[in-house]
Design a protein around this motif. Sequence first.
Motif, PDB file in Angstrom:
ATOM      1  N   ALA A  37       3.316   3.079   6.846  1.00 13.91           N
ATOM      2  CA  ALA A  37       2.426   4.079   7.446  1.00 13.91           C
ATOM      3  C   ALA A  37       2.699   4.206   8.944  1.00 13.91           C
ATOM      4  N   ALA A  38       2.837   3.069   9.625  1.00  9.75           N
ATOM      5  CA  ALA A  38       3.113   3.098  11.065  1.00  9.75           C
ATOM      6  C   ALA A  38       4.479   3.713  11.338  1.00  9.75           C
ATOM      7  N   GLY A  39       5.449   3.415  10.472  1.00  9.26           N
ATOM      8  CA  GLY A  39       6.789   3.934  10.676  1.00  9.26           C
ATOM      9  C   GLY A  39       6.884   5.435  10.582  1.00  9.26           C
ATOM     10  N   VAL A  40       5.989   6.045   9.821  1.00 11.28           N
ATOM     11  CA  VAL A  40       6.032   7.494   9.661  1.00 11.28           C
ATOM     12  C   VAL A  40       4.897   8.188  10.425  1.00 11.28           C
ATOM     13  N   GLY A  41       4.063   7.392  11.119  1.00 12.93           N
ATOM     14  CA  GLY A  41       3.004   7.958  11.937  1.00 12.93           C
ATOM     15  C   GLY A  41       1.807   8.458  11.149  1.00 12.93           C
ATOM     16  N   LEU A  42       1.486   7.761  10.048  1.00 12.14           N
ATOM     17  CA  LEU A  42       0.332   8.129   9.232  1.00 12.14           C
ATOM     18  C   LEU A  42      -0.644   6.965   9.178  1.00 12.14           C
ATOM     19  N   SER A  43      -1.901   7.277   8.919  1.00 17.67           N
ATOM     20  CA  SER A  43      -2.853   6.207   8.629  1.00 17.67           C
ATOM     21  C   SER A  43      -2.582   5.702   7.217  1.00 17.67           C
ATOM     22  N   LYS A  44      -3.008   4.478   6.941  1.00 16.85           N
ATOM     23  CA  LYS A  44      -2.776   3.927   5.618  1.00 16.85           C
ATOM     24  C   LYS A  44      -3.481   4.751   4.525  1.00 16.85           C
ATOM     25  N   PRO A  45      -4.741   5.173   4.733  1.00 20.17           N
ATOM     26  CA  PRO A  45      -5.374   6.020   3.704  1.00 20.17           C
ATOM     27  C   PRO A  45      -4.611   7.333   3.459  1.00 20.17           C
ATOM     28  N   THR A  46      -4.060   7.919   4.523  1.00 19.73           N
ATOM     29  CA  THR A  46      -3.294   9.157   4.355  1.00 19.73           C
ATOM     30  C   THR A  46      -2.018   8.889   3.575  1.00 19.73           C
ATOM     31  N   LEU A  47      -1.366   7.757   3.844  1.00 17.82           N
ATOM     32  CA  LEU A  47      -0.146   7.398   3.113  1.00 17.82           C
ATOM     33  C   LEU A  47      -0.417   7.344   1.612  1.00 17.82           C
ATOM     34  N   TYR A  48      -1.587   6.854   1.231  1.00 15.69           N
ATOM     35  CA  TYR A  48      -1.907   6.725  -0.190  1.00 15.69           C
ATOM     36  C   TYR A  48      -2.106   8.080  -0.874  1.00 15.69           C
ATOM     37  N   HIS A  49      -2.250   9.129  -0.104  1.00 11.10           N
ATOM     38  CA  HIS A  49      -2.267  10.471  -0.705  1.00 11.10           C
ATOM     39  C   HIS A  49      -0.892  10.830  -1.269  1.00 11.10           C
ATOM     40  N   TYR A  50       0.150  10.239  -0.701  1.00 16.26           N
ATOM     41  CA  TYR A  50       1.519  10.589  -1.087  1.00 16.26           C
ATOM     42  C   TYR A  50       2.130   9.581  -2.065  1.00 16.26           C
ATOM     43  N   PHE A  51       1.879   8.300  -1.838  1.00 12.26           N
ATOM     44  CA  PHE A  51       2.403   7.251  -2.719  1.00 12.26           C
ATOM     45  C   PHE A  51       1.331   6.191  -2.906  1.00 12.26           C
ATOM     46  N   ARG A  52       1.104   5.797  -4.146  1.00 15.15           N
ATOM     47  CA  ARG A  52       0.005   4.879  -4.462  1.00 15.15           C
ATOM     48  C   ARG A  52       0.279   3.459  -4.002  1.00 15.15           C
ATOM     49  N   ASN A  53       1.557   3.062  -3.984  1.00 18.55           N
ATOM     50  CA  ASN A  53       1.885   1.678  -3.635  1.00 18.55           C
ATOM     51  C   ASN A  53       3.387   1.577  -3.346  1.00 18.55           C
ATOM     52  N   LYS A  54       3.807   0.376  -2.970  1.00 16.69           N
ATOM     53  CA  LYS A  54       5.223   0.153  -2.658  1.00 16.69           C
ATOM     54  C   LYS A  54       6.110   0.382  -3.870  1.00 16.69           C
ATOM     55  N   GLU A  55       5.627  -0.040  -5.031  1.00 21.20           N
ATOM     56  CA  GLU A  55       6.453   0.086  -6.226  1.00 21.20           C
ATOM     57  C   GLU A  55       6.754   1.549  -6.532  1.00 21.20           C
ATOM     58  N   GLU A  56       5.766   2.417  -6.340  1.00 18.74           N
ATOM     59  CA  GLU A  56       6.019   3.837  -6.564  1.00 18.74           C
ATOM     60  C   GLU A  56       7.070   4.361  -5.590  1.00 18.74           C
ATOM     61  N   LEU A  57       7.038   3.877  -4.370  1.00 20.10           N
ATOM     62  CA  LEU A  57       8.061   4.260  -3.393  1.00 20.10           C
ATOM     63  C   LEU A  57       9.443   3.797  -3.847  1.00 20.10           C
ATOM     64  N   LEU A  58       9.529   2.551  -4.308  1.00 21.71           N
ATOM     65  CA  LEU A  58      10.821   2.012  -4.728  1.00 21.71           C
ATOM     66  C   LEU A  58      11.360   2.762  -5.939  1.00 21.71           C
ATOM     67  N   VAL A  59      10.482   3.062  -6.896  1.00 22.28           N
ATOM     68  CA  VAL A  59      10.900   3.817  -8.079  1.00 22.28           C
ATOM     69  C   VAL A  59      11.398   5.198  -7.676  1.00 22.28           C
ATOM     70  N   ARG A  60      10.717   5.839  -6.727  1.00 17.97           N
ATOM     71  CA  ARG A  60      11.132   7.172  -6.287  1.00 17.97           C
ATOM     72  C   ARG A  60      12.502   7.112  -5.601  1.00 17.97           C
ATOM     73  N   ILE A  61      12.736   6.067  -4.806  1.00 19.14           N
ATOM     74  CA  ILE A  61      14.043   5.911  -4.161  1.00 19.14           C
ATOM     75  C   ILE A  61      15.135   5.772  -5.215  1.00 19.14           C
ATOM     76  N   TYR A  62      14.903   4.895  -6.187  1.00 14.97           N
ATOM     77  CA  TYR A  62      15.874   4.719  -7.277  1.00 14.97           C
ATOM     78  C   TYR A  62      16.098   6.016  -8.031  1.00 14.97           C
ATOM     79  N   SER A  63      15.006   6.700  -8.371  1.00 14.01           N
ATOM     80  CA  SER A  63      15.105   7.925  -9.163  1.00 14.01           C
ATOM     81  C   SER A  63      15.917   8.985  -8.432  1.00 14.01           C
TER      82      SER A  63
END
Length: 199
Positions: A37-63
């Motif tokens: 969240a800090a790396g992209v300049g978002l609050s943590k609650p706002t980040l969760y609007h886009y990705f629910r957790n780290k695993e979803e981020l990792l799966v999206r990167i792989y996909s």
Amino acid sequence: MPPTSARADAQRARVLAASVEIFGTRGYRATSMNEIAAGVGLSKPTLYHYFRNKEELLVRIYSDVLDESLRMAQETVAAAATPFDGLHDLLVSRVVHTCENRELLKICFEEEDELRPDLAEELIVRRRLFEDVAVSTLRRHLDEHPDVRLAMAPKVFVNMCLGAVNWTYKWYRPTGPRTPAELGREMADALLAVLVPPA
């Protein structure tokens, strides 16, 4: 409901890019959603609007990597004049892609064990679609040249070649004497020399 606008898509892309950079530097397990969240300049609650957790981020990167790899493989083989050229061009393209995206590929090659088994198996199935493009191309070459003899099964040969070109993410340096394309051609020539029909 997560945002669906073009602006939201652009924000997701920014989050993914930041995640790749942070995962590549710190490792997936050591990275927190707070850091992303800090790396992209978002609050943590706002980040969760886009990705629910780290695993979803990792799966999206792989996909995304798997989808792009399959698209590139299909287009490369389809554009080649012969199956041998298709296989050669495919290996060159893999070297170029890997050398130009080392941080991204590092995550894909080193963080797979962090995925739940069911998600990992789904991604393995999709990765095999890419491998199948190379294997079917090799089989077509062998069918056209029955005098070429492989000392191993086509699938084993393909995985040996892919292992060699994928490993370039570990040792390639942009300051070295070869461009990614030059390196790719040299590696493809060496790996596929056994497939050249005897004179």
